[in-house]
Design a protein around this motif. Structure first.
Motif, PDB file in Angstrom:
ATOM      1  N   LEU A  40      37.129  38.530  80.150  1.00  0.00           N
ATOM      2  CA  LEU A  40      37.850  38.926  81.361  1.00  0.00           C
ATOM      3  C   LEU A  40      36.907  39.522  82.403  1.00  0.00           C
ATOM      4  O   LEU A  40      36.916  39.114  83.571  1.00  0.00           O
ATOM      5  CB  LEU A  40      38.947  39.935  81.009  1.00  0.00           C
ATOM      6  N   GLY A  41      36.079  40.476  81.981  1.00  0.00           N
ATOM      7  CA  GLY A  41      35.185  41.161  82.920  1.00  0.00           C
ATOM      8  C   GLY A  41      34.191  40.227  83.567  1.00  0.00           C
ATOM      9  O   GLY A  41      34.052  40.192  84.803  1.00  0.00           O
ATOM     10  N   ASN A  42      33.488  39.442  82.759  1.00  0.00           N
ATOM     11  CA  ASN A  42      32.491  38.521  83.305  1.00  0.00           C
ATOM     12  C   ASN A  42      33.147  37.365  84.053  1.00  0.00           C
ATOM     13  O   ASN A  42      32.594  36.854  85.029  1.00  0.00           O
ATOM     14  CB  ASN A  42      31.583  37.999  82.193  1.00  0.00           C
ATOM     15  N   GLY A  43      34.342  36.961  83.595  1.00  0.00           N
ATOM     16  CA  GLY A  43      35.076  35.915  84.310  1.00  0.00           C
ATOM     17  C   GLY A  43      35.463  36.359  85.711  1.00  0.00           C
ATOM     18  O   GLY A  43      35.393  35.571  86.661  1.00  0.00           O
ATOM     19  N   VAL A  44      35.860  37.629  85.845  1.00  0.00           N
ATOM     20  CA  VAL A  44      36.215  38.169  87.163  1.00  0.00           C
ATOM     21  C   VAL A  44      34.992  38.202  88.078  1.00  0.00           C
ATOM     22  O   VAL A  44      35.078  37.865  89.267  1.00  0.00           O
ATOM     23  CB  VAL A  44      36.837  39.576  87.021  1.00  0.00           C
ATOM     24  N   ILE A  45      33.835  38.593  87.528  1.00  0.00           N
ATOM     25  CA  ILE A  45      32.604  38.613  88.326  1.00  0.00           C
ATOM     26  C   ILE A  45      32.269  37.210  88.832  1.00  0.00           C
ATOM     27  O   ILE A  45      31.921  37.013  90.004  1.00  0.00           O
ATOM     28  CB  ILE A  45      31.428  39.179  87.509  1.00  0.00           C
ATOM     29  N   VAL A  46      32.375  36.211  87.958  1.00  0.00           N
ATOM     30  CA  VAL A  46      32.123  34.823  88.365  1.00  0.00           C
ATOM     31  C   VAL A  46      33.100  34.424  89.470  1.00  0.00           C
ATOM     32  O   VAL A  46      32.704  33.822  90.486  1.00  0.00           O
ATOM     33  CB  VAL A  46      32.249  33.862  87.161  1.00  0.00           C
ATOM     34  N   LEU A  47      34.359  34.776  89.297  1.00  0.00           N
ATOM     35  CA  LEU A  47      35.401  34.382  90.257  1.00  0.00           C
ATOM     36  C   LEU A  47      35.179  35.003  91.635  1.00  0.00           C
ATOM     37  O   LEU A  47      35.202  34.293  92.649  1.00  0.00           O
ATOM     38  CB  LEU A  47      36.774  34.783  89.713  1.00  0.00           C
ATOM     39  N   MET A 284      29.542  43.385  77.484  1.00  0.00           N
ATOM     40  CA  MET A 284      30.795  44.096  77.751  1.00  0.00           C
ATOM     41  C   MET A 284      30.682  45.017  78.956  1.00  0.00           C
ATOM     42  O   MET A 284      31.596  45.111  79.787  1.00  0.00           O
ATOM     43  CB  MET A 284      31.227  44.899  76.514  1.00  0.00           C
ATOM     44  N   PHE A 285      29.546  45.697  79.079  1.00  0.00           N
ATOM     45  CA  PHE A 285      29.397  46.678  80.149  1.00  0.00           C
ATOM     46  C   PHE A 285      28.811  46.109  81.441  1.00  0.00           C
ATOM     47  O   PHE A 285      28.879  46.766  82.480  1.00  0.00           O
ATOM     48  CB  PHE A 285      28.551  47.862  79.670  1.00  0.00           C
ATOM     49  N   ASN A 286      28.231  44.907  81.381  1.00  0.00           N
ATOM     50  CA  ASN A 286      27.679  44.298  82.587  1.00  0.00           C
ATOM     51  C   ASN A 286      28.643  44.301  83.776  1.00  0.00           C
ATOM     52  O   ASN A 286      28.284  44.745  84.873  1.00  0.00           O
ATOM     53  CB  ASN A 286      27.227  42.856  82.307  1.00  0.00           C
TER      54      ASN A 286
END
Length: 308
Positions: A40-47, A284-286
């Protein structure tokens, strides 16, 4: 792939945290939640870095690629870790182990190069701002990212092939929670000096040299920041680097200890725990490190939520 009197092993057993029998249910829940947070976290950053026009800069181009690598990187190890918390034997097929090893090495090597490229981007932005758009242009960024992938794809294919061409005999139990090269070499019944030399070369190429380049970049950045006349300018310049520095410390720090420390029976369990830093903690924290400490990313997230 083995030759002579040895036969190819049908598979391996990942011991993981099998000694914590009473905590398998808890570990299943924890690892599953962590995996979902990473996706979720990294997917949001990509988006947000794709959709927001204000984030179409080299820094966020590299961040988008880093987040994509983190998603793939975690997906190589975490789903199997989650499944093994419920499985009785923690088994993995020979082909599955080879695939996991290859993609883990490929993605870890790509991340090392991307973190180095991000340091170079910050170096040019702070130390040579007038020529930044000329030096770090779209073509240069694409070449650096493509080169990171290409070098890792080619070199780690060879390393993985050499490891799984070895004859494995005796115990097939891997004292780790995923298939990694050092614990696999412990299971071979032939001399693995050549493989260990290849590990050393890989560590030099993917860990030591990129880390050395990052250190040089930040030494020059620090000198430039200290020469800035205003305190506000110094704070702003440092804030653009602080997130990257935190990620580099977590990823390279744990990775270097695991792969450079002399191997011993006492260090196996310690290395397993340290591996969690670059397999779980960093991915996780990225997103939180880059979003909570970055006004532009926070503004893009607010716009994305408002748009919905």
């Amino acid at each position: 792939m083995a030759t002579g009197n040895h036969t190819t092993t049908p598979g391996f057993i990942l011991l993981g945290f099998s000694n914590l029998t009473n905590l398998q249910g808890l570990l299943f829940v924890v690892f599953l939640i962590i995996y979902m947070v990473i996706l979720l976290g990294n997917g949001v950053i990509v988006l947000v870095t794709v959709l927001d026009s204000a984030l179409q800069t080299p820094m966020y181009y590299f961040l988008r690629n880093l987040s994509f690598v983190e998603i793939c990187y975690s997906s190589v190890t975490l789903p199997k870790m989650v499944a093994n918390c419920l499985a009785e034997d923690g088994s993995i097929s020979f082909t599955g182990c080879a695939a996991q090893t290859y993609f883990f090495l490929l993605l870890a090597g790509t991340e090392c190069f991307l973190l180095s490229a991000m340091a170079y981007d910050r170096y040019v932005a702070i130390c040579n701002p007038l020529h930044y758009t000329l030096i770090v242009n779209r073509e240069v960024c694409a070449t650096m990212v493509a080169g990171s992938w290409l070098v890792s794809i080619l070199l780690h294919f060879g390393q993985t092939y050499l490891v799984f061409s070895l004859p494995f005999c005796g115990s097939h139990e891997i004292n780790h929670f995923f298939c990694d090269v050092p614990p696999l070499l412990e299971l071979s019944c032939v001399d693995t000096y050549r493989n260990k030399m290849i590990i050393f070369i890989a560590v030099l190429l993917f860990l030591i040299i990129p880390f050395f380049l990052i250190v040089i970049s930040y030494i020059k950045i620090a000198r430039t920041i200290l020469k800035m006349p205003s305190a506000q300018g110094r704070r702003k310049a440092f804030s653009t680097c602080s997130s990257h520095l935190i990620v580099v410390t977590l990823f390279y720090g744990s990775g270097m200890i695991v792969y450079l420390e002399p191997k011993s029976k006492e260090s196996v369990d310690t290395n397993k725990l340290l591996s969690l830093f670059y397999i779980i903690v960093t991915p996780m924290f990225n997103p939180f490190i880059y979003s909570l400490r970055n006004k532009e990313v926070k503004a893009a997230l607010r716009k994305l939520v408002g748009r919905k």
